[in-house]
Design a protein around this motif. Structure first.
Motif, mmCIF file in Angstrom:
data_model
loop_
_atom_site.group_PDB
_atom_site.id
_atom_site.type_symbol
_atom_site.label_atom_id
_atom_site.label_comp_id
_atom_site.label_asym_id
_atom_site.label_seq_id
_atom_site.Cartn_x
_atom_site.Cartn_y
_atom_site.Cartn_z
ATOM 1 N N ARG A 300 0.824 -1.202 0.000
ATOM 2 C CA ARG A 300 0.000 0.000 0.000
ATOM 3 C C ARG A 300 0.862 1.258 0.000
ATOM 4 O O ARG A 300 0.526 2.249 -0.669
ATOM 5 C CB ARG A 300 -0.931 -0.001 1.226
ATOM 6 C CG ARG A 300 -1.889 1.188 1.257
ATOM 7 C CD ARG A 300 -2.739 1.270 0.007
ATOM 8 N NE ARG A 300 -3.513 2.503 -0.066
ATOM 9 C CZ ARG A 300 -3.733 3.181 -1.181
ATOM 10 N NH1 ARG A 300 -3.233 2.743 -2.354
ATOM 11 N NH2 ARG A 300 -4.452 4.288 -1.171
ATOM 12 N N VAL A 301 1.961 1.268 0.720
ATOM 13 C CA VAL A 301 2.858 2.429 0.711
ATOM 14 C C VAL A 301 3.394 2.670 -0.697
ATOM 15 O O VAL A 301 3.459 3.816 -1.171
ATOM 16 C CB VAL A 301 4.010 2.223 1.721
ATOM 17 C CG1 VAL A 301 5.068 3.307 1.553
ATOM 18 C CG2 VAL A 301 3.476 2.207 3.149
ATOM 19 N N GLU A 303 1.942 1.793 -3.470
ATOM 20 C CA GLU A 303 0.820 2.282 -4.275
ATOM 21 C C GLU A 303 0.593 3.779 -4.046
ATOM 22 O O GLU A 303 0.389 4.551 -5.002
ATOM 23 C CB GLU A 303 -0.458 1.513 -3.923
ATOM 24 C CG GLU A 303 -0.464 0.069 -4.376
ATOM 25 C CD GLU A 303 -1.665 -0.710 -3.832
ATOM 26 O OE1 GLU A 303 -1.883 -1.850 -4.301
ATOM 27 O OE2 GLU A 303 -2.376 -0.192 -2.947
ATOM 28 N N ILE A 304 0.633 4.203 -2.791
ATOM 29 C CA ILE A 304 0.410 5.617 -2.477
ATOM 30 C C ILE A 304 1.504 6.470 -3.097
ATOM 31 O O ILE A 304 1.246 7.565 -3.633
ATOM 32 C CB ILE A 304 0.353 5.830 -0.951
ATOM 33 C CG1 ILE A 304 -0.831 5.072 -0.351
ATOM 34 C CG2 ILE A 304 0.248 7.307 -0.603
ATOM 35 C CD1 ILE A 304 -0.820 5.020 1.166
ATOM 36 N N GLU A 307 0.557 6.869 -6.623
ATOM 37 C CA GLU A 307 -0.614 7.722 -6.780
ATOM 38 C C GLU A 307 -0.271 9.195 -6.585
ATOM 39 O O GLU A 307 -0.870 10.068 -7.216
ATOM 40 C CB GLU A 307 -1.696 7.315 -5.771
ATOM 41 C CG GLU A 307 -2.299 5.937 -6.023
ATOM 42 C CD GLU A 307 -3.052 5.391 -4.820
ATOM 43 O OE1 GLU A 307 -3.500 4.222 -4.907
ATOM 44 O OE2 GLU A 307 -3.160 6.104 -3.803
ATOM 45 N N GLN A 308 0.700 9.482 -5.735
ATOM 46 C CA GLN A 308 1.059 10.868 -5.439
ATOM 47 C C GLN A 308 2.244 11.353 -6.263
ATOM 48 O O GLN A 308 2.724 12.471 -6.061
ATOM 49 C CB GLN A 308 1.365 11.013 -3.947
ATOM 50 C CG GLN A 308 0.171 10.732 -3.052
ATOM 51 C CD GLN A 308 0.451 10.987 -1.587
ATOM 52 O OE1 GLN A 308 1.527 11.455 -1.220
ATOM 53 N NE2 GLN A 308 -0.520 10.694 -0.735
ATOM 54 N N VAL A 312 6.532 9.790 -1.061
ATOM 55 C CA VAL A 312 6.224 8.960 0.099
ATOM 56 C C VAL A 312 7.442 8.127 0.491
ATOM 57 O O VAL A 312 7.835 8.076 1.659
ATOM 58 C CB VAL A 312 5.008 8.056 -0.172
ATOM 59 C CG1 VAL A 312 4.763 7.112 0.998
ATOM 60 C CG2 VAL A 312 3.775 8.911 -0.428
ATOM 61 N N ALA A 352 -4.599 -1.846 4.068
ATOM 62 C CA ALA A 352 -4.432 -0.594 3.336
ATOM 63 C C ALA A 352 -4.578 0.602 4.274
ATOM 64 O O ALA A 352 -3.845 1.596 4.163
ATOM 65 C CB ALA A 352 -5.453 -0.517 2.196
ATOM 66 N N GLU A 353 -5.520 0.511 5.216
ATOM 67 C CA GLU A 353 -5.710 1.616 6.152
ATOM 68 C C GLU A 353 -4.450 1.838 6.989
ATOM 69 O O GLU A 353 -4.017 2.979 7.200
ATOM 70 C CB GLU A 353 -6.900 1.327 7.058
ATOM 71 C CG GLU A 353 -7.169 2.448 8.055
ATOM 72 C CD GLU A 353 -8.310 2.149 8.994
ATOM 73 O OE1 GLU A 353 -8.760 3.087 9.685
ATOM 74 O OE2 GLU A 353 -8.744 0.984 9.068
ATOM 75 N N GLU A 356 -1.759 3.398 4.957
ATOM 76 C CA GLU A 356 -1.969 4.842 4.801
ATOM 77 C C GLU A 356 -1.537 5.596 6.051
ATOM 78 O O GLU A 356 -0.957 6.685 5.966
ATOM 79 C CB GLU A 356 -3.443 5.104 4.482
ATOM 80 C CG GLU A 356 -3.824 4.634 3.077
ATOM 81 C CD GLU A 356 -5.305 4.336 2.917
ATOM 82 O OE1 GLU A 356 -6.099 4.717 3.817
ATOM 83 O OE2 GLU A 356 -5.657 3.706 1.904
ATOM 84 N N ALA A 359 2.167 5.851 5.816
ATOM 85 C CA ALA A 359 2.598 6.820 4.806
ATOM 86 C C ALA A 359 2.434 8.256 5.291
ATOM 87 O O ALA A 359 3.183 9.150 4.873
ATOM 88 C CB ALA A 359 1.813 6.601 3.514
ATOM 89 N N GLU A 360 1.465 8.485 6.166
ATOM 90 C CA GLU A 360 1.202 9.832 6.675
ATOM 91 C C GLU A 360 2.106 10.200 7.848
ATOM 92 O O GLU A 360 2.179 11.372 8.225
ATOM 93 C CB GLU A 360 -0.252 9.921 7.160
ATOM 94 C CG GLU A 360 -1.288 9.759 6.074
ATOM 95 C CD GLU A 360 -2.679 9.481 6.639
ATOM 96 O OE1 GLU A 360 -3.604 9.339 5.825
ATOM 97 O OE2 GLU A 360 -2.814 9.382 7.890
#
Length: 760
Positions: A300-301, A303-304, A307-308, A312, A352-353, A356, A359-360
């Protein structure tokens, strides 16, 4: 808080419905005050515990803060100290009344409840009893037998409680004698850290210090039960939560200490019933599913980041400080979500949560315990957690890092000062120069290899510096009869336990001081030292009157055996070292100058002094000179996935237990009060298996290696566990763990993931 299943306890099943800490903890300590009947100085001892100038707890290895609480001890630390300071005595008269065969009928709990050992004892095979002896006779007899044996056929085991001073002398004795057979309790718990973490970061220990918990904004927990195994850790976790840090826990079992906490030292919280929610998300991962869960977070990291459009991943850090990223990145991209879900037992949405959240977050700490280390692929578990941290540069900076939580109070420190079967981890050239001898260079035995040697007869002698080795090991049923074949078995101990009843041709039981007792030697009262989980060194000085005038300190006993065994050497000054432990600390400093500079001057430094860690400074002592990304060869940490007719056994320690020591039968933090002869399963599994709650069943090991392993008479209890998982107590179910079923790199037994079958 989210209303998802993973954050909710199944209320109809047994659980602890109060926060960890709180009144329950105080009531438990009060109960043990009555049960153990400690001496009148016990409360004073507790108030000095884990404080500068005081004595360091013999329970967990969690850090000691520079500004301690008024009471810097936890429920289990209090139990350990009260257990040590009991007024009950196991005297020669007790042994005169009971043969060893009779004592084998006592439970482990009953054996230790006899109280403190008071006199050196020798086993007499003619009467099948232990008989009183003198220290001089014990040392002479042990020395005579050890001199007659090939040193390579003798094992020196060390439990994790022995001080740095004792450990240094013990390791030196072994090498002067002629072997590196120095397994310790780390072999059964965190050796996977020592080996696996060193491969990927260059350091065999974690990179965090206590102040990092003041700055992190996300903590990820994997397979660690803080509430029972390191309760003082709950204080920095509470503080982190109060300032806004988020915590996510991955564990097959819902452990109360990582759900909510009430500070027993905070009157407002205690009187108002206030509590702190510890975990923002609690994901009950399938046993052995942590590699897959971590793969999901990494996926997921990644993927983010895509996406950005970048930003990240910490690509600057990765380029400067890591190797292996292209291979790992490809595996992450190629691993499909359905495979991750199947292996982890968790949903893509939940993983995924958490990905995220990671990643934040700017500063992240990864915490783990034996839920990661005690698997066939435990080293891959650790490598995967390092992978995740490396992706965003979360190793080697303030508020971030990897932090294994050790159990025994000095198990990490013993390795630091030479208790190791691996000669390449010890400065043997320096020891040869200091003491004028030729050190053995061949690799010694791990715990697994030591037990194999006892079973096949190649190990002739066994010296145990504390602990209950024969009860802590796997494959107990197969190993127990083999101890009778030893030429000599020497047990240094404080209380009677099962290992003392597995006598060899010659067996000695030598009683020693506990850490809270005054250690008076020729130059006066002595202090010792130990290392905590966060690589800080602490001094410890006991003040209680010893339980018996015949007790001796561990350094005295080690030196006494060594003098009776070894030829004279003018550079080896056992009498001087026993008279003044400061001289031993000088030797440690000379041997390890980079870690122990000004050792004696800093002995009682508040909060301990930091021995340092190259990986924390981003100095990577690995094969590539960088931190290493690892592409895992499997998504399961299990050596054998359970088939349609079997389950995965996870062994547990209770709230009334420290390793093999059973304080009582109240597993309060799991809502259980049992005789420990239980197996926990979720209700759906019980129904599918055609069983009934309360039914007595038999567990059979499902590893097919030609040996039958069975534990019978376990009562079925419905409990909130993942599907396919059964749980039972350690060490009662250790007979089910094959000796050869262990981590591939470290040989740590796979206590957290063994396939079993159930018979009604």
């Amino acid at each position: 808080m989210s209303d998802r299943k993973e954050t909710r306890q199944r209320e109809e099943l047994p659980h602890y419905d109060a926060p960890a800490g709180g009144w329950g903890s105080l009531q438990s300590v009060a109960r043990h005050l009555g049960q153990d009947r400690p001496d009148k100085g016990a409360l004073d001892t507790l108030m000095r515990q884990n404080k500068p100038g005081g004595h360091m707890c013999t329970s967990c290895a969690w850090a000691k803060p520079p500004n301690p609480h008024v009471a810097e001890f936890c429920e289990n630390g209090a139990k350990a100290t009260l257990w040590d300071l009991t007024r009950d005595r196991c005297t020669p008269d007790f042994f005169a009344r009971h043969t060893v065969e009779e004592l084998k009928g006592f439970s482990d709990y009953e054996l230790e409840m006899q109280g403190r050992l008071t006199h050196p004892m020798r086993y007499d095979p003619e009467t099948d009893k232990y008989v009183e002896t003198t220290w001089d006779a014990a040392f002479a007899g042990i020395g005579e037998r050890l001199k007659a044996l090939d040193p390579k056929s003798v094992v020196f085991y060390a439990s994790g409680r022995a001080s740095l001073e004792t450990s240094y002398l013990y390791a030196l004795f072994a090498r002067l004698y002629g072997h590196n057979n120095l397994p310790d309790s780390s072999n059964m718990c965190h050796e996977t850290t020592s080996v696996g973490l060193k491969e990927v970061t260059g350091s065999p220990v974690g990179t965090c210090v206590l102040s990092d918990f003041d700055h992190c904004d996300l903590i990820l927990f994997f397979g660690q039960n803080t509430g029972t195994n390191s309760p003082r850790f709950l204080h920095p976790l509470r503080a982190a939560k109060k300032r806004g840090c988020r915590i996510v826990t991955f564990n097959p079992v819902r452990e109360a200490g990582l759900v909510t906490f009430r500070d027993p030292q905070n009157p407002v919280e205690m009187l108002a019933g206030a509590e702190t929610q510890i975990s923002d998300r609690y994901l009950q991962v399938r046993p052995g599913g942590d590699i897959a869960a971590l793969m999901g977070l990494c996926k997921r990291v990644l993927e983010i980041d895509g996406e950005q459009g970048g930003g990240v991943l910490d690509r600057t850090f990765m380029a400067q400080h890591t190797s292996g990223w292209p291979e790992f990145e490809k595996m992450v991209r190629d691993t499909p979500w359905p495979e991750i879900e199947r292996a982890s037992g968790l949903s893509q949405e939940d993983l995924a949560e958490v990905g995220e959240m990671y990643a934040e977050s700017e500063k992240v700490i990864g915490i783990y315990g034996m839920g990661l280390t005690q698997h066939v692929h435990g080293s891959l578990n650790i490598a995967m957690l390092v992978n995740l941290l490396l992706m965003r540069g979360n190793i080697g900076r303030e508020g971030a890092g990897i932090s294994p939580v050790r159990g025994h109070s000095n198990v990490q420190g013993q390795r630091t000062v030479g208790i190791s079967e691996k000669p390449d981890l010890v400065p043997l050239d320096k020891l040869e120069e200091m003491f004028g001898f030729t050190a053995p260079r061949d690799e010694g035995t791990t715990t697994v290899e030591a037990v194999k040697g006892v079973m096949d007869g190649t190990v002739k002698g066994f010296v145990s510096l504390g602990g209950n080795f024969a009860r802590a090991i796997p494959d107990i049923g197969r190993a127990d009869p083999a101890w009778a074949g030893l030429d000599i078995n020497v047990q240094i101990a404080t209380k009677l336990n099962r290992s003392h009843l597995l006598v060899g041709k010659e067996t000695w039981l030598l009683p020693c001081l506990v850490r809270a007792e005054e250690d008076m030697q020729a130059t006066g009262p002595q202090a010792v030292s130990m290392e905590d989980s966060l690589s800080h060194i602490h001094g410890s000085q006991g003040r209680r009157t010893p339980a018996s005038k015949m007790l001796r300190s561990e350094p005295f006993i080690v030196a006494g055996i060594a003098k009776a065994t070894l030829p004279g050497n003018p550079k080896v000054k056992w009498d001087d070292w026993v008279a003044d432990y400061a001289l031993v600390r000088d030797l440690i400093e000379e041997t390890y100058p980079d870690k122990f500079e000004n050792f004696n001057a800093r002995l009682f430094e508040a909060g301990g002094f930091y021995k340092g860690n190259p990986a924390r400074e981003r100095q990577w002592q690995t094969e590539t000179g960088r931190a290493i990304f690892t592409a895992p060869k499997t998504l399961s940490a299990l050596g054998q996935d359970p088939g349609a007719d079997s389950y995965t056994l996870v062994t547990l320690r209770s709230n009334d237990q420290f390793n093999t020591t059973i304080y009582g039968f109240d597993d309060r933090l799991r809502g259980l009060k049992t005789d420990r002869q239980v197996v926990l399963m979720n209700p759906e599994m019980i129904e599918r298996a055609g069983l009934a709650e309360g039914q007595r069943v038999t567990l059979d090991c499902a590893v097919d290696d030609g040996h039958a392993r069975t534990v019978a008479g376990l009562k079925v209890i419905a409990y909130d566990l993942p599907d396919g998982c059964v749980a039972a107590y350690y060490p009662e179910t250790n007979p089910l763990i094959p000796l050869g079923y262990h981590d591939e790199l470290s040989k740590t037994p796979a206590y957290k993931g063994v396939p079993v079958r159930i018979r009604g």
